[in-house]
Design a protein around this motif. Structure first.
Motif, PDB file in Angstrom:
ATOM      1  N   SER A  77       0.834  -1.205   0.000  1.00 26.28           N
ATOM      2  CA  SER A  77       0.000   0.000   0.000  1.00 26.28           C
ATOM      3  C   SER A  77       0.865   1.250   0.000  1.00 26.28           C
ATOM      4  CB  SER A  77      -0.935   0.009   1.217  1.00 26.28           C
ATOM      5  OG  SER A  77      -1.949  -0.961   1.089  1.00 26.28           O
ATOM      6  N   GLU A  78       1.899   1.243   0.834  1.00 31.46           N
ATOM      7  CA  GLU A  78       2.774   2.412   0.915  1.00 31.46           C
ATOM      8  C   GLU A  78       3.578   2.604  -0.371  1.00 31.46           C
ATOM      9  OE1 GLU A  78       1.229   1.536   4.703  1.00 31.46           O
ATOM     10  OE2 GLU A  78       2.330   0.200   3.358  1.00 31.46           O
ATOM     11  N   LEU A 127       2.554   1.698  -3.326  1.00 34.22           N
ATOM     12  CA  LEU A 127       1.579   2.197  -4.291  1.00 34.22           C
ATOM     13  C   LEU A 127       1.331   3.690  -4.090  1.00 34.22           C
ATOM     14  CD1 LEU A 127      -0.509   1.729  -6.524  1.00 34.22           C
ATOM     15  CD2 LEU A 127      -2.137   1.040  -4.743  1.00 34.22           C
ATOM     16  N   TYR A 128       1.179   4.119  -2.831  1.00 33.23           N
ATOM     17  CA  TYR A 128       0.957   5.542  -2.567  1.00 33.23           C
ATOM     18  C   TYR A 128       2.137   6.371  -3.052  1.00 33.23           C
ATOM     19  CZ  TYR A 128      -2.681   3.792   0.602  1.00 33.23           C
ATOM     20  OH  TYR A 128      -3.768   3.157   1.134  1.00 33.23           O
ATOM     21  N   LYS A 163       1.933   6.696  -6.845  1.00 35.14           N
ATOM     22  CA  LYS A 163       0.863   7.602  -7.257  1.00 35.14           C
ATOM     23  C   LYS A 163       1.203   9.053  -6.953  1.00 35.14           C
ATOM     24  CE  LYS A 163      -3.225   4.583  -7.122  1.00 35.14           C
ATOM     25  NZ  LYS A 163      -3.698   4.954  -8.472  1.00 35.14           N
ATOM     26  N   PHE A 172      -0.738  -5.614   0.774  1.00 32.42           N
ATOM     27  CA  PHE A 172      -1.524  -4.392   0.899  1.00 32.42           C
ATOM     28  C   PHE A 172      -2.109  -4.290   2.300  1.00 32.42           C
ATOM     29  CE2 PHE A 172      -1.475  -5.163  -3.663  1.00 32.42           C
ATOM     30  CZ  PHE A 172      -1.191  -3.889  -4.153  1.00 32.42           C
ATOM     31  N   ASN A 188      -4.870  -2.922   3.178  1.00 34.16           N
ATOM     32  CA  ASN A 188      -6.303  -3.217   3.186  1.00 34.16           C
ATOM     33  C   ASN A 188      -6.711  -3.712   1.808  1.00 34.16           C
ATOM     34  OD1 ASN A 188      -7.226  -0.788   1.518  1.00 34.16           O
ATOM     35  ND2 ASN A 188      -6.075   0.194   3.169  1.00 34.16           N
ATOM     36  N   GLU A 212      -9.112  -2.815  -0.075  1.00 35.50           N
ATOM     37  CA  GLU A 212      -9.535  -1.790  -1.017  1.00 35.50           C
ATOM     38  C   GLU A 212      -8.382  -1.349  -1.910  1.00 35.50           C
ATOM     39  OE1 GLU A 212     -12.298   0.611  -2.906  1.00 35.50           O
ATOM     40  OE2 GLU A 212     -12.562  -1.005  -1.452  1.00 35.50           O
ATOM     41  N   ASP A 213      -7.185  -1.252  -1.334  1.00 31.34           N
ATOM     42  CA  ASP A 213      -6.022  -0.854  -2.142  1.00 31.34           C
ATOM     43  C   ASP A 213      -5.777  -1.856  -3.256  1.00 31.34           C
ATOM     44  OD1 ASP A 213      -5.591   1.398  -0.621  1.00 31.34           O
ATOM     45  OD2 ASP A 213      -4.120   0.440   0.699  1.00 31.34           O
ATOM     46  N   ARG A 214      -5.872  -3.145  -2.934  1.00 33.06           N
ATOM     47  CA  ARG A 214      -5.655  -4.155  -3.970  1.00 33.06           C
ATOM     48  C   ARG A 214      -6.818  -4.203  -4.954  1.00 33.06           C
ATOM     49  NH1 ARG A 214      -5.849  -6.529  -7.675  1.00 33.06           N
ATOM     50  NH2 ARG A 214      -4.840  -8.490  -8.344  1.00 33.06           N
ATOM     51  N   THR A 255      -8.659  -1.861  -6.025  1.00 30.74           N
ATOM     52  CA  THR A 255      -8.669  -0.713  -6.941  1.00 30.74           C
ATOM     53  C   THR A 255      -7.327  -0.538  -7.654  1.00 30.74           C
ATOM     54  OG1 THR A 255      -8.055   0.767  -5.104  1.00 30.74           O
ATOM     55  CG2 THR A 255     -10.406   0.476  -5.564  1.00 30.74           C
ATOM     56  N   LEU A 256      -6.454  -1.556  -7.575  1.00 28.70           N
ATOM     57  CA  LEU A 256      -5.148  -1.464  -8.225  1.00 28.70           C
ATOM     58  C   LEU A 256      -5.319  -1.380  -9.741  1.00 28.70           C
ATOM     59  CD1 LEU A 256      -2.030  -1.601  -7.873  1.00 28.70           C
ATOM     60  CD2 LEU A 256      -2.242  -4.092  -8.130  1.00 28.70           C
TER      61      LEU A 256
END
Length: 383
Positions: free
Chosen positions: A189-190, A192-193, A196, A224, A226, A228-230, A232-233
């Motif tokens: 998740s981090e 990915l952030y 982005k 991830f 959570n 949701e992060d995966r 909406t990948l």
């Protein structure tokens, strides 16, 4: 291979003795010449006498005493807790020595110094090569194969990272100590952030947050934070995550374990892959699904999918040597190595990932096939 000069500056003599004892006969000694000091003035005198130092690893207060005289030398702060410095390179002082020493090497490379592993640079300038471990259906053994390939490549001297991009990621059952499913700390998740947000410091982030598996001898990233992060990948973001690792300079190979199926996200990663393994089990339904997936890929993606197929091979998993398991052909090239049926893995209990000698041997042969017989082949894997 050039040997670099590392200066370790700490107060405790026993600490330096343990490091010296460990390095003797260890591969770290092939890359680094280590000098240990318990007082900063001794380190300064060492430099004044004409000896070169390429990197300093020192306790924070001793590092301050070394400056400004030695501020031109790259340095790493040895800390009790990460985050003690103001964004400067740091490592936990008291951790397993293999992790500490590997961290020193990786931090040095993250500073922009040439990797010291002696592998030929990728002629396509894409960083590490990409291998995809993929399938049309679930439950065929993708994760088991991906983990074993990472271990086999690591045993051959390649620096590997295992990356799981499955929607329902259970790889922590094998990777975490005791099969603990708790997945805290920074992970995908981090990363990915950061991608982005346009951050470009991915190499430094990897050096701080990857984990090391002591049996497989490879690194991995936590999943991830959570679902949701995966969920909406985006395909472009997934490819960017893989690319950031491939370009980090830390690895000869990264194995990404991905969901079954074929959508835009799969397509994006398969296009990035240099080699791709499609895993099928002995179940006829798995073979039928694989064939249908290949037909769909050609219809939907056209000529581009043909380029993917040309870089792909089918791997049979769970072959029963006693029965021979005659299996119908799939519309793709067959890998020369089939994976054996491991009966003890079918008892419904969690098996240690490195527990079958026959499977390990098959995975090693498959790894050798993928490397093309060359120990200087840079392999990056997505699965």
């Amino acid at each position: 291979m050039k040997r670099y000069q590392l200066a370790i500056v700490v107060k405790e003599k026993e600490y330096t003795r343990r490091i010296a004892d460990y390095i003797r006969g260890n591969s770290f000694g092939e890359r680094w010449q280590v000098s240990a000091f318990t007082h900063p003035n001794a380190c300064k005198q060492f430099v004044k006498q004409g000896y070169a130092i390429d990197l300093i690893a020192a306790e924070s207060d001793l590092l301050r005493e070394l400056q400004p005289e030695l501020s031109h030398i790259p340095s790493i702060t040895l800390v009790a807790r990460l985050g003690e410095t103001d964004g400067e390179p740091e490592l936990l002082q008291y951790q397993a020595l293999p992790l500490l020493l590997q961290g020193i090497t990786d931090q040095f490379e993250a500073m922009g110094h040439k990797p010291m592993r002696g592998f030929t640079p990728n002629s396509t300038s894409k960083g590490a090569l990409v291998l995809s471990v993929h399938s049309a259906s679930g439950g065929v053994g993708k994760t088991t194969l991906a983990l074993h390939l990472a271990g086999a490549a690591s045993a051959r001297g390649l620096r590997m990272l295992y990356l799981n991009l499955e929607r329902w990621n259970t790889s922590e059952l094998w990777l975490q100590s005791g099969g603990d499913a708790a997945w805290d700390g920074e992970g995908l998740s981090e990363l990915l952030y950061a991608i982005k947000s346009g951050s470009t410091s991915h190499a430094a982030w990897l050096a701080q947050h990857r984990k090391f598996h002591p049996q497989l001898k490879c690194d991995y990233l936590r999943g991830f934070r959570n679902q949701e992060d995966r969920a909406t990948l985006l395909p472009a973001d997934a490819a960017a995550m893989v690319e950031s690792i491939a370009q980090s300079g830390h690895y000869n190979g990264v194995i990404v374990d991905m969901d079954d199926g074929l959508d835009e996200l799969h397509y994006e990663l398969l296009m990035r892959a240099d080699r791709n393994l499609w895993v099928v089990s002995e179940e006829r339904s798995a073979l039928a699904k694989q064939s249908l997936m290949l037909q769909y890929g050609r219809q939907k993606f056209g000529e581009a999918f043909g380029r993917i197929a040309a870089r792909s091979e089918v791997v049979y998993n769970g072959m029963n040597a006693e029965l021979g398991n005659p299996m119908p052909a799939v519309e793709a090239a067959l890998a020369p190595v089939a994976l054996p049926l491991v009966r003890e893995w079918r008892q419904g209990e969690l098996h240690p990932v490195w527990s079958s000698s026959s499977y390990r041997a098959a995975a090693d042969r498959l790894c050798a096939h993928l490397l093309g017989g060359s120990e200087e082949f840079r392999i990056h894997a997505v699965g």
